[in-house]
Each structure stands twice: as C-alpha cells, then as structure tokens.
Design an enzyme around this catalytic site. Structure first.
Site, PDB file in Angstrom:
ATOM      1  N   PRO A   1       0.834  -1.208   0.000  1.00 42.11           N
ATOM      2  CA  PRO A   1       0.000   0.000   0.000  1.00 42.11           C
ATOM      3  C   PRO A   1       0.866   1.253   0.000  1.00 42.11           C
ATOM      4  O   PRO A   1       1.737   1.408   0.851  1.00 42.11           O
ATOM      5  CB  PRO A   1      -0.785  -0.095   1.312  1.00 42.11           C
ATOM      6  CG  PRO A   1      -0.457  -1.408   1.914  1.00 42.11           C
ATOM      7  CD  PRO A   1       0.734  -1.972   1.227  1.00 42.11           C
ATOM      8  N   GLU A   2       0.635   2.106  -0.974  1.00 41.32           N
ATOM      9  CA  GLU A   2       1.344   3.384  -1.020  1.00 41.32           C
ATOM     10  C   GLU A   2       0.373   4.476  -0.587  1.00 41.32           C
ATOM     11  O   GLU A   2      -0.763   4.187  -0.240  1.00 41.32           O
ATOM     12  CB  GLU A   2       1.863   3.619  -2.439  1.00 41.32           C
ATOM     13  CG  GLU A   2       2.813   2.502  -2.860  1.00 41.32           C
ATOM     14  CD  GLU A   2       4.097   3.026  -3.481  1.00 41.32           C
ATOM     15  OE1 GLU A   2       4.493   4.158  -3.171  1.00 41.32           O
ATOM     16  OE2 GLU A   2       4.693   2.282  -4.265  1.00 41.32           O
TER      17      GLU A   2
END
Ligand code: ZN
Length: 270
Positions: free
Chosen positions: A2-3
């Site tokens: 997850p960014e």
C-alpha cells in the site's frame, strides 16, 4: 504494497464507519506486528468515542480523547469494516469493535504493519521526521529547489526520501519523472528550477489521480470478501521495462536506483 493513495483510500473508506462511534473493545489475536502492539492500547481506546480518522504519510491516525492509535499497513496490510463477531481467519490480527455492531478488522499476512499509540500533544518518533505531504501547499517548487540544491543524489532517490516529502513511493516516483521528462538518474542539484517546478506538478497529479481512482473502490471496504484498497492505474513506465514508450515508441530501460526498480524512456527523459 500500500502506497499513499491506497492508504488515503483506506482512510476515506473506514472513516465514516468509525467517526463519532464508541470503541466497545479491542481484540488482539497477534500482538507481534513490525513492533509489538502496546499492552495498554486496549485501555487507551476502549470506551472512547472516535473523534477523527486522519492520515500522515502512510500512517492512519484514529483519534480519541487522550491520543491516537497509529496504524500502518506495512507491506501487505489491509483494513475492512465487518459485522462484529465475523469469524477471524489466520491473518486477521486485530479487531476494533464499535458500539454500532460493526468492527474494523486489520489483516496483515506478512506482519510488517504496525499498531501503536500516540498520546495527545505528543508526536510519535515515527512521525517526527516526516517531510511535508506531497499534496499540501508546503510541497511546492521553491521547497523542492531548496531540497535539491547542490545535491548529487539521483533525483528519483531524493523525491522518495520521506524526510523531504512523504508518500512518493516507487511507482509514483517512476511515473512522475516520466511525466516531467526528467531522467531519474540525474543528480538532483542538476535539474533546472523550471523542471523541478514541473516535477512538483507531476507528483501532485500522479498521486491525486491515483487517490481519485481509489475512490471507486471504497465500497470494497465494507463486507465479507472485498479485496480492499489496491487498484491499478494506467502506468506509463513502472513495470514496463522492455516495452514501448507510450509517448515516443522507444524501448523503455530499467536501472536500479537505491535498490528500487527504475524504468524510464531514454529519449523522453533527460
Ligand atoms: Zn519516450
């Protein structure tokens, strides 16, 4: 992994289900995440009304009277809203049960995520060194020019340094540099002021677009089998080494910078 856009999408997805509701209990099945979940976290949260669900960098801050729970999704973490008491699977490590009959469930197969506590009026050491948010006004051309001045670091490595600006992960750094026409290997101090100004615009655009696309996946945060949060946007360079540049048709090249895969167009990016 997850960014920033996925984390922002997660935050926006869970916030309406949490804010204004009281925490009935915290169920911890596995306290060993990247760092151990503090033993007093349940005491800090139980019985308290959730005031806000905010984001700083890739941390989600769930605030109650007295402080905030700090949630990081690590490499493989995700959160969902489920009916309280839904059966837990192997990697469902934490449930934050609300008095509404719903709960927030944290699932994290690789356990690189974190759930910590930040007392009110204190800044957790993990947040203390973070640079400005890329979508804030604080992150502007003048600021980036100051960061780059005299620096020999590759421009891509520099924009991925969270002490200078948070949340520009590998995918988004690759894409923003392509859009700005800047060779990712170029020394930061040797990118002109005008091109840095363009880069700031491109970073904001790439992240804003990803967040916007994430918005369409928000409903996945509620319910049983939804695979929340990770969405593919159209990528021009990331993951496309050896393929043709969408803009000029040249073959995209790959190098490693700071141990991260870096793909660029040798003719569009200078
Ligand atoms: Zn090209």
């Amino acid at each position: 992994m997850p960014e920033l856009p996925e984390v922002e999408t997660s935050r926006a997805g869970i916030a309406p289900h949490l804010v204004g509701h009281r925490v009935a209990r915290l169920v911890i099945r596995q306290p060993q995440l990247r760092w151990p979940i503090p033993a007093n976290l349940a005491l800090c949260l139980e019985g308290k009304v959730i005031r806000s669900v905010a984001r700083r960098g890739k941390y989600i801050l769930i605030s109650v009277e007295g402080g905030a729970a700090l949630l990081h999704l690590g490499m493989s973490g995700s959160v969902r809203i489920l009916p309280a008491g839904a059966p837990a699977a192997k990697h469902d490590h934490v449930d934050l049960v609300l008095d509404t009959g719903s709960m927030l469930r944290l699932t994290d197969p690789r356990r690189f995520g974190a759930l910590l506590w930040q007392p009110e009026n204190e800044l957790h050491s993990l947040l203390a060194s973070l640079g400005p948010e890329p979508l804030s006004d604080e992150f502007n051309a003048e600021y980036l020019q100051t960061c780059c001045k005299g620096r020999k670091t590759a421009i891509k490595t520099l924009i991925m340094n969270s002490q200078l600006v948070v949340g520009v992960g590998n995918i988004y750094a690759n894409e923003a540099l392509f859009q700005a026409g800047i060779d990712p290997r170029r020394a930061a101090g040797r990118v002109s002021a005008q091109r840095l100004e363009q880069l700031v615009i491109c970073i904001k655009q790439v992240l804003a677009r990803a967040i916007e696309q994430g918005g369409t996946t928000l409903r996945d945060f509620v319910g049983g089998d939804g695979k929340p949060g990770y969405f593919k946007q159209e990528l021009h360079v990331y993951g496309r080494a050896g393929e043709l540049c969408h803009s000029c048709g040249s073959i995209l090249k790959e190098v490693r910078l700071g141990q991260r895969s870096t793909v660029y167009c040798p003719s569009c990016q200078r």
